[in-house]
Design a protein around this motif. Sequence first.
Motif, PDB file in Angstrom:
ATOM      1  N   ILE A 234       0.836  -1.206   0.000  1.00  0.00           N
ATOM      2  CA  ILE A 234       0.000   0.000   0.000  1.00  0.00           C
ATOM      3  C   ILE A 234       0.870   1.254   0.000  1.00  0.00           C
ATOM      4  O   ILE A 234       0.604   2.216  -0.732  1.00  0.00           O
ATOM      5  CB  ILE A 234      -0.938  -0.009   1.225  1.00  0.00           C
ATOM      6  N   ALA A 235       1.904   1.249   0.826  1.00  0.00           N
ATOM      7  CA  ALA A 235       2.807   2.411   0.889  1.00  0.00           C
ATOM      8  C   ALA A 235       3.455   2.682  -0.461  1.00  0.00           C
ATOM      9  O   ALA A 235       3.781   3.831  -0.786  1.00  0.00           O
ATOM     10  CB  ALA A 235       3.867   2.187   1.962  1.00  0.00           C
ATOM     11  N   ASN A 236       3.615   1.642  -1.276  1.00  0.00           N
ATOM     12  CA  ASN A 236       4.286   1.748  -2.576  1.00  0.00           C
ATOM     13  C   ASN A 236       3.282   1.832  -3.720  1.00  0.00           C
ATOM     14  O   ASN A 236       3.633   1.627  -4.881  1.00  0.00           O
ATOM     15  CB  ASN A 236       5.193   0.525  -2.778  1.00  0.00           C
ATOM     16  N   THR A 237       2.020   2.183  -3.415  1.00  0.00           N
ATOM     17  CA  THR A 237       0.963   2.104  -4.423  1.00  0.00           C
ATOM     18  C   THR A 237       1.142   3.080  -5.578  1.00  0.00           C
ATOM     19  O   THR A 237       0.648   2.831  -6.681  1.00  0.00           O
ATOM     20  CB  THR A 237      -0.411   2.320  -3.754  1.00  0.00           C
ATOM     21  N   ALA A 238       1.843   4.198  -5.353  1.00  0.00           N
ATOM     22  CA  ALA A 238       2.062   5.147  -6.451  1.00  0.00           C
ATOM     23  C   ALA A 238       2.905   4.524  -7.560  1.00  0.00           C
ATOM     24  O   ALA A 238       2.771   4.880  -8.736  1.00  0.00           O
ATOM     25  CB  ALA A 238       2.738   6.411  -5.924  1.00  0.00           C
ATOM     26  N   VAL A 239       3.759   3.592  -7.201  1.00  0.00           N
ATOM     27  CA  VAL A 239       4.624   2.919  -8.176  1.00  0.00           C
ATOM     28  C   VAL A 239       3.977   1.633  -8.687  1.00  0.00           C
ATOM     29  O   VAL A 239       4.023   1.316  -9.879  1.00  0.00           O
ATOM     30  CB  VAL A 239       6.001   2.602  -7.554  1.00  0.00           C
ATOM     31  N   ARG A 240       3.329   0.891  -7.776  1.00  0.00           N
ATOM     32  CA  ARG A 240       2.713  -0.379  -8.138  1.00  0.00           C
ATOM     33  C   ARG A 240       1.270  -0.398  -7.645  1.00  0.00           C
ATOM     34  O   ARG A 240       0.981  -0.873  -6.547  1.00  0.00           O
ATOM     35  CB  ARG A 240       3.503  -1.552  -7.550  1.00  0.00           C
ATOM     36  N   PRO A 241       0.342   0.153  -8.427  1.00  0.00           N
ATOM     37  CA  PRO A 241      -1.057   0.209  -8.000  1.00  0.00           C
ATOM     38  C   PRO A 241      -1.681  -1.186  -7.999  1.00  0.00           C
ATOM     39  O   PRO A 241      -1.164  -2.123  -8.620  1.00  0.00           O
ATOM     40  CB  PRO A 241      -1.716   1.103  -9.054  1.00  0.00           C
ATOM     41  N   PRO A 242      -2.785  -1.354  -7.297  1.00  0.00           N
ATOM     42  CA  PRO A 242      -3.444  -2.664  -7.250  1.00  0.00           C
ATOM     43  C   PRO A 242      -4.124  -3.003  -8.565  1.00  0.00           C
ATOM     44  O   PRO A 242      -4.491  -2.108  -9.333  1.00  0.00           O
ATOM     45  CB  PRO A 242      -4.472  -2.493  -6.130  1.00  0.00           C
ATOM     46  N   ARG A 243      -4.316  -4.288  -8.787  1.00  0.00           N
ATOM     47  CA  ARG A 243      -5.066  -4.736  -9.961  1.00  0.00           C
ATOM     48  C   ARG A 243      -6.549  -4.689  -9.631  1.00  0.00           C
ATOM     49  O   ARG A 243      -7.012  -5.363  -8.710  1.00  0.00           O
ATOM     50  CB  ARG A 243      -4.669  -6.158 -10.356  1.00  0.00           C
ATOM     51  N   LEU A 244      -7.285  -3.896 -10.400  1.00  0.00           N
ATOM     52  CA  LEU A 244      -8.714  -3.748 -10.145  1.00  0.00           C
ATOM     53  C   LEU A 244      -9.574  -4.295 -11.276  1.00  0.00           C
ATOM     54  O   LEU A 244     -10.799  -4.185 -11.224  1.00  0.00           O
ATOM     55  CB  LEU A 244      -9.046  -2.269  -9.916  1.00  0.00           C
ATOM     56  N   ASP A 245      -8.937  -4.906 -12.300  1.00  0.00           N
ATOM     57  CA  ASP A 245      -9.713  -5.396 -13.443  1.00  0.00           C
ATOM     58  C   ASP A 245     -10.561  -6.613 -13.108  1.00  0.00           C
ATOM     59  O   ASP A 245     -11.430  -7.010 -13.889  1.00  0.00           O
ATOM     60  CB  ASP A 245      -8.794  -5.708 -14.620  1.00  0.00           C
ATOM     61  N   VAL A 246     -10.354  -7.224 -11.925  1.00  0.00           N
ATOM     62  CA  VAL A 246     -11.130  -8.410 -11.550  1.00  0.00           C
ATOM     63  C   VAL A 246     -12.465  -8.038 -10.904  1.00  0.00           C
ATOM     64  O   VAL A 246     -13.288  -8.917 -10.651  1.00  0.00           O
ATOM     65  CB  VAL A 246     -10.323  -9.297 -10.575  1.00  0.00           C
ATOM     66  N   TYR A 247     -12.681  -6.755 -10.656  1.00  0.00           N
ATOM     67  CA  TYR A 247     -13.894  -6.336  -9.959  1.00  0.00           C
ATOM     68  C   TYR A 247     -15.004  -5.989 -10.947  1.00  0.00           C
ATOM     69  O   TYR A 247     -14.756  -5.653 -12.113  1.00  0.00           O
ATOM     70  CB  TYR A 247     -13.598  -5.153  -9.039  1.00  0.00           C
TER      71      TYR A 247
END
Length: 552
Positions: A234-247
């Motif tokens: 989460i702290a690194n989300t600006a560089v590695r955002p979560p995958r949201l295509d499964v929602y």
Amino acid sequence: MGAGMAAHGTGERLRDEDPREIAGYRLLARIGEGGMGTVYLSRTRGEQPVALKVIRREYGSDPGFRSRFEQEVRAARRVQGYHVVPVVDHDTTGEQPWLASMFVPGLSLHEALVAHGPLPLPAVLRLVGCTARALTAIHTAGVVHRDLKPGNILLSDQGPYVIDFGIARAADATQLTASAGLVGTPQFMSPEHALGDPVGPAADVFSLGLIAAVAATGRHPYGDGGALTLAAQIANTAVRPPRLDVYDDTLRPLLERCLSPDPAGRIGTEELATLCERSAGHSPNDFTGWLPRPLTQELAARRRAPLPPSPEPTVTGSGPQPPHGPTFAAAPTAAPTVAPSPPPYAPTVPAAPPRTRTGLVVGGAVLAVVLAVVLTWTVARSDSASDGAREQGDGKQSGQPAHPTASGPKASPGSTSDDSGYTVVFRDRPLTLRSPSGANIVRVDLDVPQVVQDSPGREIMLSEISGGRWEFYTPMGKSVGKTPQECLQGARADVLPKEIKANDLPATLPVGALMCTVTTEDRLAMLEVTGITTGHGNLPDYTTRLTLWQKR
């Protein structure tokens, strides 16, 4: 453990080392324990069940913590609004600080997900929309939750409630013991919180986005792993955002706007609530059948679970009394309960299909557990008055002396009374709430009662401006019965929005509805809707019967 504490079932017997009384509250059972202390079941002098959270001694010995705790809990007690259930009493002067809250019938979202699996999409949307509105009320009072997670959202048949807010910041600067662990819940923190940066209201929106994702699928959007691993991602989300295509296509745009790495780029709580309500296709006050059947059945069973009886002898007027504890109405027959403290999660269990049991990788109880509370409006308003008189428009303030009515003196209290702590002032007095003509405003004073265009005392405003609306100056709830106990419970637990538009009134308050509030003169009022007709303007005309009680 985090800043919260679990409260579960009707609890276990007190241990030898447990106190038997705290500040006049007689302790009945132990119902939870966590990083900040222990939660006990108690009752007010009016026999209303409360949960009493006693803070750990290592916190109590820290003057800095005591100061922060006092400041944060006082702020939390000022929160009034839609589906929030804040603290009703507290003290920081004794050997151990403590705070008291009220039970609501329900179970935590965390426990529901563990036992029954992910929620269907319509329920997720209503969960998020309602929670967003609750956050609006919290943030308006100048409070940031800072520990929003599935364990701090309580599910009930009247919708979700946000609980256990306003104390996390008090612990942040205090060095905890090794057994206490970390403050907060890392896997539900915002990036700025995880990085140690300043935290504002947008942090709660990020946490709500994580909760929405977990509620819909049982999986954390940042993948599998332990709490600290997820916090690092989460702290690194600006560089590695979560995958949201499964929602789901309906939910995904909302998650994207909640989980922006930049706090300034996140959606506001009011806009989020509106979008969720529009997508769900339900009024924000309609929670009929909103949860799957197994959850609904479990909620009904919890409401029927008995609470331990008060021990003998009971607290009397000559003994110690709660310093701020009001005399509430007696507890309802279907006694409320709180969610049990769940076991740690297995972090690598794959996601389960909707409405089935799931391992739920996010571990809501790994680092923090919760206390279920319900707002006691009378106490909260009294506390606000002590900090400074609360004003709304040109109306009267809490504590103002009673005023005479144009139609005669106020009715004197009748002889009818019961064991609720209330006596009848008058019962079933006819009162018509008529649409004001033209673009006008009228105010309703339930203490008198009267409806006038200009009055220093009132509980309801009827306005024909901008399409018409009712506005409640005191928190108004819906009651399931006509006893003072049921009325007070409804005023606290089933709180209506502060404002209802003209078009929504008949559906929200149909014939037969029972509206309850604690008036500005600290009386308990119940309006029974007996008829609805077309008015002269945008607002319908309501005929009602008014019953008024006052404390003995």
